[in-house]
Scaffold this active site. Structure first.
Site, short mmCIF file in Angstrom:
data_model
loop_
_atom_site.label_atom_id
_atom_site.label_comp_id
_atom_site.label_asym_id
_atom_site.label_seq_id
_atom_site.Cartn_x
_atom_site.Cartn_y
_atom_site.Cartn_z
N ALA A 29 0.82 -1.22 0.00
CA ALA A 29 0.00 0.00 0.00
C ALA A 29 0.85 1.26 0.00
CB ALA A 29 -0.95 -0.01 1.20
N SER A 30 2.16 1.12 0.06
CA SER A 30 3.05 2.27 -0.12
C SER A 30 3.26 2.57 -1.60
CB SER A 30 4.39 2.01 0.57
OG SER A 30 4.86 0.70 0.25
N ASP A 79 8.04 -8.10 5.30
CA ASP A 79 8.62 -8.57 4.05
C ASP A 79 7.78 -9.78 3.64
OD1 ASP A 79 10.06 -9.76 2.02
OD2 ASP A 79 12.01 -9.54 3.02
N VAL A 80 7.02 -9.66 2.57
CA VAL A 80 6.09 -10.75 2.22
C VAL A 80 6.81 -12.04 1.84
CG1 VAL A 80 4.16 -9.24 1.54
CG2 VAL A 80 5.80 -10.01 -0.21
N ASN A 106 -1.26 -7.43 -3.03
CA ASN A 106 -0.89 -6.52 -4.12
C ASN A 106 0.62 -6.30 -4.21
OD1 ASN A 106 -1.27 -3.95 -5.89
ND2 ASN A 106 -0.33 -3.16 -4.01
N TYR A 171 8.67 -12.60 -14.07
CA TYR A 171 7.43 -11.92 -13.66
C TYR A 171 6.20 -12.65 -14.23
CZ TYR A 171 4.36 -7.82 -12.93
OH TYR A 171 3.36 -6.96 -12.54
N ALA A 173 5.99 -15.80 -15.10
CA ALA A 173 5.84 -17.10 -14.41
C ALA A 173 5.23 -16.90 -13.03
CB ALA A 173 7.19 -17.79 -14.32
P1 NAP Z 1 4.81 -0.14 -6.98
O1 NAP Z 1 4.28 1.25 -7.00
O2 NAP Z 1 6.23 -0.36 -7.37
O3 NAP Z 1 4.57 -0.77 -5.52
C1 NAP Z 1 5.09 -2.03 -5.17
C2 NAP Z 1 4.73 -2.33 -3.73
O4 NAP Z 1 5.23 -3.63 -3.36
C3 NAP Z 1 5.36 -1.34 -2.73
O5 NAP Z 1 4.39 -1.02 -1.76
C4 NAP Z 1 6.51 -2.14 -2.10
O6 NAP Z 1 6.78 -1.76 -0.75
C5 NAP Z 1 5.93 -3.54 -2.12
N1 NAP Z 1 6.98 -4.56 -2.02
C6 NAP Z 1 8.04 -4.76 -2.84
N2 NAP Z 1 8.81 -5.76 -2.36
C7 NAP Z 1 8.22 -6.21 -1.21
C8 NAP Z 1 8.53 -7.21 -0.26
N3 NAP Z 1 9.61 -8.00 -0.35
N4 NAP Z 1 7.70 -7.37 0.81
C9 NAP Z 1 6.60 -6.60 0.94
N5 NAP Z 1 6.24 -5.63 0.07
C10 NAP Z 1 7.06 -5.44 -0.99
O7 NAP Z 1 3.97 -1.11 -7.93
P2 NAP Z 1 2.47 -1.00 -8.49
O8 NAP Z 1 2.55 -0.63 -9.90
O9 NAP Z 1 1.61 -0.27 -7.56
O10 NAP Z 1 2.08 -2.56 -8.49
C11 NAP Z 1 1.26 -3.15 -7.51
C12 NAP Z 1 0.93 -4.58 -7.97
O11 NAP Z 1 0.27 -4.54 -9.25
C13 NAP Z 1 2.15 -5.47 -8.16
O12 NAP Z 1 1.84 -6.79 -7.73
C14 NAP Z 1 2.36 -5.44 -9.66
O13 NAP Z 1 3.04 -6.58 -10.11
C15 NAP Z 1 0.93 -5.40 -10.15
N6 NAP Z 1 0.75 -4.88 -11.52
C16 NAP Z 1 1.16 -3.62 -11.83
C17 NAP Z 1 0.96 -3.16 -13.13
C18 NAP Z 1 1.36 -1.78 -13.57
O14 NAP Z 1 1.28 -1.49 -14.76
N7 NAP Z 1 1.78 -0.91 -12.66
C19 NAP Z 1 0.37 -4.00 -14.09
C20 NAP Z 1 -0.02 -5.26 -13.72
C21 NAP Z 1 0.16 -5.70 -12.42
P3 NAP Z 1 7.90 -0.62 -0.33
O15 NAP Z 1 7.88 0.40 -1.44
O16 NAP Z 1 7.37 -0.10 0.97
O17 NAP Z 1 9.20 -1.29 -0.17
#
Ligand code: NAP
Length: 264
Positions: A29-30, A79-80, A106, A171, A173
């Protein structure tokens, strides 16, 4: 105990939701999509567990938005990839609430790498974060939900799980694994009145996609029949719907929010 809500509640519904402390934990959610999902639940008066990994100040910003629009909540770090870390987070969350009624898995990362150059540690990290991380959260949340005999689990996958994408073997997979995981767990938890679904966003503008080369962004846009990139709010609307009683008869599905990029 009745834990139902409508995606478009009246003011009276909002007060009722707060009294019942409808609670959702949103991982990641960050980040961009997680923030919009958190805010959308805040708007309908839920308690939101705003999860983050490293970016505490971004999580505080998300929580501020949740409170501003009428929700309640707290931030939670984990850390998930680490089962113990996830278990501690859900224990703490359950102490603050009556347990999660919904969880949105998410949190995710992308680390693109062509197959021939693919380093083992990058493969492991992308699988651990996106797939094992989702498994860890589902397992921890389901323990509470099974006792409540109610719950909604919403996993965030991606259109590339269905289409494939060059340079994203890891990704694709991991996200395809999330779809299989969703179906298996949906069957396993159905008898406990827990619905498990996935959302497959297309190309959404967040920090994750901000670093893509312009040419790659343009090519993706060309593949979107609706002719625009997705917003985090597009995804958030689907998450709120899947957590609502209107979605009680939907389980094991992957709902695409992609402007028509993938048509089955
Ligand atoms: P984002 O802004 O980069 O956010 C990623 C989030 O995942 C951050 O809150 C980060 O936490 C957290 N995270 C990363 N590594 C982690 C870990 N080891 N443990 C716990 N939390 C972790 O990405 P987003 O675009 O919002 O994406 C959110 C989801 O949607 C993801 O699953 C992504 O694969 C999926 N998605 C995104 C898109 C797109 O176009 N953006 C398309 C399809 C699917 P911190 O920042 O606090 O470290």
């Amino acid at each position: 105990m009745e834990h139902r809500t409508s995606p478009t509640p009246t003011g009276a519904d909002q007060q009722k939701n707060q009294a019942n402390r409808l609670a959702v934990l949103v991982t990641g959610a960050s980040g961009g999509i997680g923030r919009a999902i958190s805010q959308a639940f805040g708007e309908i008066g839920w308690y939101v567990g705003v999860h983050y990994y490293q970016n505490e100040s971004a999580a505080e910003t998300t929580l501020g938005q949740v409170l501003k629009v009428g929700g309640t909540g707290s931030t939670y770090a984990a850390d998930v990839r680490e089962p113990e870390s996830v278990r501690r987070m859900f224990d703490q969350f359950s102490r603050n609430t009556q347990g999660p009624i919904a969880v949105v898995c998410n949190a995710g990362i992308g680390q693109s790498e062509l197959l021939v150059r693919h380093a083992d540690h990058i493969w492991d990290n992308v699988l651990a974060t996106n797939l094992t991380g989702t498994f860890n959260c589902i397992r921890a949340a389901s323990k509470v939900m099974m006792k409540q005999r109610a719950g909604k689990i919403i996993n965030i996958t991606s259109v590339v799980a269905e289409m494939g994408n060059k340079g994203q073997a890891n990704y694709c997979a991991a996200k395809a694994g999330v779809i299989g995981l969703t179906k298996a767990v949906a069957r396993e938890l159905a008898s406990r009145n827990i619905q498990v679904n996935a959302i497959a966003p297309g190309f959404v503008e967040t920090d994750m996609t901000a670093t893509l080369p312009e040419a790659a962004k343009e090519a993706m846009l060309q593949a979107v029949p609706l002719g625009r990139v997705g917003t985090p709010e597009d995804v958030a609307g689907m998450a709120v719907f899947l957590a609502s009683s209107e979605a009680d008869y939907i389980t094991g599905q992957t709902l695409n929010v992609d402007g028509g990029m993938v048509m089955a």
